[in-house]
Design an enzyme around this catalytic site. Structure first.
Site, PDB file in Angstrom:
ATOM      1  CD  GLU A  15      -3.024  -1.116   2.473  1.00 43.23           C
ATOM      2  OE1 GLU A  15      -3.711  -0.225   2.340  1.00 43.23           O
ATOM      3  OE2 GLU A  15      -2.823  -1.761   3.306  1.00 43.23           O
ATOM      4  CB  SER A 164      -5.852  -1.027  -1.128  1.00 42.43           C
ATOM      5  OG  SER A 164      -4.948   0.214  -0.514  1.00 42.43           O
ATOM      6  CG  ASP A 274     -15.670   1.303   3.389  1.00 42.03           C
ATOM      7  OD1 ASP A 274     -15.829   2.785   3.573  1.00 42.03           O
ATOM      8  OD2 ASP A 274     -14.697   0.579   3.221  1.00 42.03           O
ATOM      9  CD  GLU A 288     -12.592  -3.438   4.893  1.00 39.52           C
ATOM     10  OE1 GLU A 288     -11.714  -2.549   4.946  1.00 39.52           O
ATOM     11  OE2 GLU A 288     -12.683  -4.430   4.078  1.00 39.52           O
ATOM     12  CG  ASN A 290     -11.111   1.946   5.412  1.00 39.60           C
ATOM     13  OD1 ASN A 290     -10.478   1.084   4.805  1.00 39.60           O
ATOM     14  ND2 ASN A 290     -12.661   1.858   5.259  1.00 39.60           N
ATOM     15  CB  SER A 299      -8.942   9.690  -1.791  1.00 40.84           C
ATOM     16  OG  SER A 299      -8.100   9.007  -2.243  1.00 40.84           O
TER      17      SER A 299
END
EC number: 6.3.2.4
Length: 328
Positions: A15, A164, A274, A288, A290, A299
């Site tokens: 990443e 990712s 999410d 999730e 993040n 983004s």
């Protein structure tokens, strides 16, 4: 006097390429009238600050630099690193030992949320809706037939740690499961297998400023691939609508869930959560958390900041000031 900020990027995982893109955006929009910004690249070759073509090594004893004979000590760290060691709590623990404030979740929260299985387990205990799942370890045996008897197709198979969507697969037929597990184990020694939740996908940034939890405008994500994979996230294979066109009750439900999750996990800085909204239950399901969401110009968090009518310069200043305030 301007505060000295270390912008940490790079990392030890795949990443890192995304980290450098995020760091470029953060650097460009950190207010240079308020902050002196030093980009620190942490990679397998070392920890360095690039200055006029020279690479100056970081003194890890106190996370300082010596530039032209002057010793530079930082007031705070802006973490712009995805993957290990910037998203899994390792750097946070190091900074905690040094007493350096930083713009992310603390070491415990970072380590917990980096592990997808432990994250959904804690969320479920707190009454947050999550998908039914199975957790596998590379060093223990598993039975594909037992997994299929426990979970209903379609399934998502993903490395348990990392982000990712690297190593992630959607399984629609029983024969695909073994290959998907092997693919995920190539990226991690733990694998999470989840039942697919049918619904619309939303993602939202949540942050704390002046000790108040705030929610950014919600984004709806529609993947042009089968799911929101690496290509969808970073190579334009998705459509993102910010702010999302959604029922006002749905909006309230997602915002309430996002604030609760931020509080339950004791988050700091900006995180992106999410969700899948399951219409049959009129309820959002958490996918999730993040804790170091992407910050490239395209983004989702920058999209949401602009949709709120703010400039990134002001938003990043809020994050730094909250970090500085947490130390005082």
């Amino acid at each position: 006097m301007k505060k000295k900020i270390a912008l940490v990027t790079g990392g030890y995982s795949g990443e890192a390429t995304i980290s450098y893109k995020s760091a470029t955006t953060i650097f460009n929009h950190l207010d240079k009238e308020l902050f002196d910004v030093y980009t620190i690249d942490i990679n397998p070759q070392g920890w360095f600050y690039a200055n006029d073509g020279q690479k100056i090594e970081v003194d890890k004893n106190d996370f300082s630099l010596t530039v032209q004979g002057d010793k530079i000590k930082f007031d705070a760290v802006f973490i712009g690193m995805h993957g290990t060691p910037g998203e899994d709590g390792k750097l946070q623990g190091y900074f905690d030992v040094l007493g350096l404030p930083y713009t992310s979740c603390n070491a415990a929260t970072s380590a917990l949320t980096f592990n997808k299985r432990y994250t959904v387990a804690v969320a479920a205990m707190a009454g947050i809706n999550v998908a039914k799942s199975v957790h596998l370890f590379k060093h223990t045996s598993y039975d594909v037939n037992k997994i299929l008897a426990t979970l209903r197709l379609p399934l998502f198979v993903k490395p348990n740690n990392g982000g990712s969507s690297i190593g992630m697969s959607k399984v629609t037929e029983a024969a695909q499961l073994e290959g998907a597990i092997i693919k995920a184990f190539n990226e991690d020694d733990q694998v999470l297998i989840e039942e697919m939740i049918v619904g619309r996908e939303f993602t939202v940034g949540v942050f704390k400023s002046d000790d108040e939890i705030q929610v950014l405008p919600i984004t709806e994500v529609v993947a042009l691939n089968e799911f929101f994979d690496f290509e969808a996230k970073y190579q334009g294979k998705s459509t993102e609508t910010t702010p999302a066109q959604m029922d006002s009750q749905w909006k309230e439900n997602v915002e309430a869930a996002a604030k609760k999750i931020y509080q339950v996990f004791n988050c700091s800085g900006v995180v992106r959560i999410d969700f899948i909204y399951k219409e049959s239950e009129n309820a959002p399901y958490m996918l999730e958390i993040n804790t170091i969401p992407g910050q490239s110009e395209a983004s989702i968090i920058p999209q949401q900041v602009r949709a709120k009518g703010w400039e990134l310069k002001d938003f990043y200043a809020k994050l730094v000031n909250q970090a500085l305030k947490s130390k005082s």
